[in-house]
Design a protein around this motif. Structure first.
Motif, short mmCIF file in Angstrom:
data_model
loop_
_atom_site.label_atom_id
_atom_site.label_comp_id
_atom_site.label_asym_id
_atom_site.label_seq_id
_atom_site.Cartn_x
_atom_site.Cartn_y
_atom_site.Cartn_z
N UNK A 73 0.81 -1.21 0.00
CA UNK A 73 0.00 0.00 0.00
C UNK A 73 0.85 1.27 0.00
N UNK A 74 2.06 1.22 0.55
CA UNK A 74 2.90 2.40 0.69
C UNK A 74 3.82 2.61 -0.52
N UNK A 75 4.16 1.55 -1.25
CA UNK A 75 5.11 1.63 -2.36
C UNK A 75 4.73 2.71 -3.39
N UNK A 76 3.46 2.81 -3.85
CA UNK A 76 3.15 3.86 -4.84
C UNK A 76 3.43 5.27 -4.33
N UNK A 77 3.20 5.50 -3.04
CA UNK A 77 3.47 6.83 -2.48
C UNK A 77 4.97 7.10 -2.42
N UNK A 78 5.75 6.08 -2.10
CA UNK A 78 7.20 6.23 -2.04
C UNK A 78 7.76 6.50 -3.43
N UNK A 79 7.28 5.74 -4.42
CA UNK A 79 7.77 5.91 -5.79
C UNK A 79 7.37 7.26 -6.39
N UNK A 84 7.90 13.43 -4.52
CA UNK A 84 8.69 14.46 -5.18
C UNK A 84 8.45 14.59 -6.66
N UNK A 85 7.51 13.82 -7.20
CA UNK A 85 7.26 13.86 -8.65
C UNK A 85 5.97 14.60 -9.00
N UNK A 86 5.34 15.23 -8.02
CA UNK A 86 4.09 15.93 -8.28
C UNK A 86 4.34 17.13 -9.18
N UNK A 87 3.44 17.32 -10.11
CA UNK A 87 3.54 18.46 -11.02
C UNK A 87 2.59 19.54 -10.54
#
Length: 135
Positions: free
Chosen positions: A18-24, A27-30
């Protein structure tokens, strides 16, 4: 005891998944795109207003366009009466894009940011020179 160990392992793996997508994605938010309303058509208007209030168009433009499509294709209606009582032709090309003549910047930028696939251009295709025309 073995069952408790398996339960804890399962809970740990579940939490990790459940946490992996948030970790990946960290810092990539546009930042949201700024809509370009600076078209010659809009600049030439004395009163710069859309067929419905801006808030409605931002939140519900696709609902409106879907309704237009259904009314035109299925029922043969071609006139839309806005909330102000003004009558408009139900046409993406002739009504909406007559002012928003920059679909690459105006439509595509927000939909790309929102990860929304536009299917408008399957019927309302862009020509090679970037002009919108019936597909």
């Amino acid at each position: 005891m073995a069952r408790r160990k398996l339960t804890l392992i399962f809970i740990g793996v579940f939490c990790l998944i459940m946490v992996v997508p948030f970790i990946l994605g960290a810092g990539k938010a546009q930042s949201a795109p700024k809509l370009d309303l600076d078209t010659p058509e809009i600049a030439a208007l004395d009163v710069k207003e859309c067929i419905e209030p801006v808030e409605y168009m931002r939140s519900s433009h696709m609902t409106l366009l879907d309704q237009w499509r259904n009314d035109v294709v299925r029922e043969g209606k071609t006139a839309y009466v806005s909330s102000t009582g003004q009558v408009y032709e139900m046409s993406l090309d002739d009504t909406c894009l007559s002012c928003h003549s920059n679909p690459d910047q105006f439509c595509e930028s927000c939909h790309a940011y929102s990860n929304v696939d536009l299917y408008c251009w399957e019927c309302h295709g862009l020509t090679d020179d970037g002009v919108v025309g019936e597909g």
